[in-house]
Design an enzyme around this catalytic site. Structure first.
Site, PDB file in Angstrom:
ATOM      1  N   HIS A   1      43.519  40.949  38.633  1.00  0.00           N
ATOM      2  CA  HIS A   1      43.928  41.295  39.993  1.00  0.00           C
ATOM      3  C   HIS A   1      44.446  42.727  40.001  1.00  0.00           C
ATOM      4  O   HIS A   1      45.256  43.099  39.152  1.00  0.00           O
ATOM      5  CB  HIS A   1      45.020  40.339  40.493  1.00  0.00           C
TER       6      HIS A   1
ATOM      7  N   GLU B   1      45.040  37.759  34.800  1.00  0.00           N
ATOM      8  CA  GLU B   1      45.281  36.355  35.130  1.00  0.00           C
ATOM      9  C   GLU B   1      45.070  35.459  33.919  1.00  0.00           C
ATOM     10  O   GLU B   1      44.152  35.659  33.140  1.00  0.00           O
ATOM     11  CB  GLU B   1      44.346  35.907  36.270  1.00  0.00           C
TER      12      GLU B   1
ATOM     13  N   CYS C   1      39.423  34.489  45.168  1.00  0.00           N
ATOM     14  CA  CYS C   1      39.590  35.007  43.807  1.00  0.00           C
ATOM     15  C   CYS C   1      39.704  33.875  42.798  1.00  0.00           C
ATOM     16  O   CYS C   1      39.005  33.851  41.781  1.00  0.00           O
ATOM     17  CB  CYS C   1      40.831  35.899  43.726  1.00  0.00           C
TER      18      CYS C   1
END
Lengths: 211, 211, 211, 211
Positions: free
Chosen positions: B165, B78, B141
């Site tokens: 992720h 990410e 998250c």
């Protein structure tokens, strides 16, 4: 009791084909089954002869052909082989058939004779992602599957036949494309073979082997 | 040099969460890094305190938070944590925030400070399917990721922070949903840690350690 | 020259079915074809009788059955009807058949006798998103398609038969699910009918009409 | 009260871009809003100047930039513009930036100031498929969106800004790729404008316009 398992060589410019990679990793016995393997060319013109030669050599009770379907995330037990071939990408000989039958005058389709739903149930029990599939496409996979079931429908052969489509191996730069680990694919093939064997002895006896 | 790696407990009625399963399998050292781990609750109300406590305990140079994104096929590094929380499914406390900020008055977003593109390159080199991602969603998250980078922006912390992720583990009956083998996910986390470490000693020295 | 076009009633708790909505909007003539329509129940037990009654009433030269496939983005001209029915969701009578044949003892499959590839070419020329499909599934759509082609194979019928799967209509909250505008679906059906008609007069003459 | 709506020219070798096609079909008034439009080049180097010139000309109360996202099935109201540009395909000048900021030293991200959730609710009410989106990518769309919100954050501008990603128009041979009818896309833009206007008069008065 013997099983023949086939995989395909790479195609479409790829360097590996998950099917033959996994087939190569199979043990020589799965439960009570002796396992022999063969690699088939990804060729409309040459696959049938290679399949028939492998069947003639092995004289198997079970034939499971395995192919790669790069867009799938699950092990797909195919239900139906269709008398139709059509390619969107060239096979390894450059052939691009357009809507031709696999066997001129053959029936429109054959259903697999391996127990497909028990195979999927056994795969699920083993923790593997699996499902039934209603189409093996119209590329060389379906071509081989149709020929396999066409052989199986003939007098002289006595085997249960089926087709398993497997995901691609992880391809680093394939973005969000699905994949499956090689170990899981190989394990899946063993499980399908295990699910295919029960009841075989009594049902599939060869002529002349009884007494 | 120390890395803290966190995973999440299961949520949404599932019995496993690939992130904590993989985090539990990490070795205690990766290259020159000591690795400590923590499990975070999938809770908007409780995750932040658990994260901060783990950071306070570990005093890490690197913090990598790991979460599961069930619809993804690749390891997703990410890039950005957003100051927004919104849930379509309840968290493990039943909370369903609607468009609230993670930190009232905080900046709209933080970028990860782990080297994200080298991490993806290292994952590719190791044969793992990986890509950069521009959104960690708005569920717990992203909430944790935002808090992580908000801590990292504060005076008293000196760590590189990032979020990974990971796909779900294979779920037998998930049809064509993507998945990744546990071993590959755990290996992927190690590789991201390895990619995060270089240059750390000289750049991230603590106050008081310099001389 | 007459065409019968059928659509299905809504199922699975939905309030509309794109197929019947579009069929209702068909004009009474398409080119040289008279068009009559019928609604079929989404029921394994009742669809066949409704289809046969509509065929008996219309005595058509062409029968095109239309169904909705909610996960598809394109108009899908189906190639093959399979002798297999299996439901993952109950039909409108609550039936959930498990791997039963549509017609016990019938052939494994029938191919559509409408010109499928010219139909797709005509759809493309009209700017509509379309493709051939190798599976109409195993729900009531395939059940009807198989019965249709089974009728067509009988002595007393003389029609070209085919099946068109259409996307769902736009459903506001369906997220990234595909859809197609009603006008485009209805236009697509007209185009498939237009592509099905050529050559029909000379080839499909009825007994008694010749002299 | 005036709205500026922009669309993009085609890119990536395509001949149409749904965004500018739909923008061209907008009426000159939507409710109480006067609507002016502009086409932006799909160019990192040239889009900003074209956007700023259009804003300077129009002196708008609302600016809605519209772009095409070919892999999406729904109208996507973007929430966040990120200070990052990275291209996987060249823009119309052949530029392929790698992880550069849109505005060096600018904040990591801006949130849209148009009312994004009411816009999605209004689209749903009109029967259009729509959702919020957490990423406008890193291509020219996000570049323009970031610049737009960067302008909006400046002293001299007083407009509400937002970005709408729209699906591609139906592309006959795009297989199962999603699409949306041009009429629906154009109607969707009008609806987003309608949802953006309320409360504007009292909140967004210009300096000097009050008395």
């Amino acid at each position: 009791m013997k099983a023949l398992v086939t995989g395909f060589e790479p195609f479409s410019g790829e360097r590996v084909n998950a099917s033959i990679e996994a087939v190569r990793r199979l043990p020589s016995r799965v439960g009570g089954l002796e396992v022999v393997t063969a690699e088939l060319p990804t060729s409309y013109a040459r696959a049938r002869a290679a399949l028939e030669a492998a069947i003639a050599r092995a004289n198997p009770d079970i034939v499971l052909c395995v192919g790669q379907a790069g867009e799938r995330a699950a092990l797909c037990v195919e239900r139906i082989a269709v008398n139709l071939q059509h390619a969107e990408i060239p096979d390894n000989d450059g052939a691009l058939p357009v809507d031709t039958p696999v066997v001129a005058g053959g029936p429109a389709a054959y259903l697999a004779t391996l127990p497909v739903r028990p195979a999927v149930a056994a795969l699920h029990e083993a923790g593997l992602q699996a499902q039934l599939s209603m189409s093996a496409g119209t590329f060389v996979c379906n071509h081989v599957f149709y020929h396999l079931m066409h052989f199986a429908a003939m007098e002289r052969y006595r085997f249960r036949g089926g087709f398993l489509h497997v995901p691609a191996l992880p391809r680093p730069q394939a973005g969000n494309a699905p994949s499956m680990a090689l170990e899981d694919i190989a394990r899946g093939i063993e499980i399908v073979l295990g699910a295919a064997a029960p009841g075989l002895e009594t049902r599939n006896q060869r002529p002349g082997t009884r007494d």
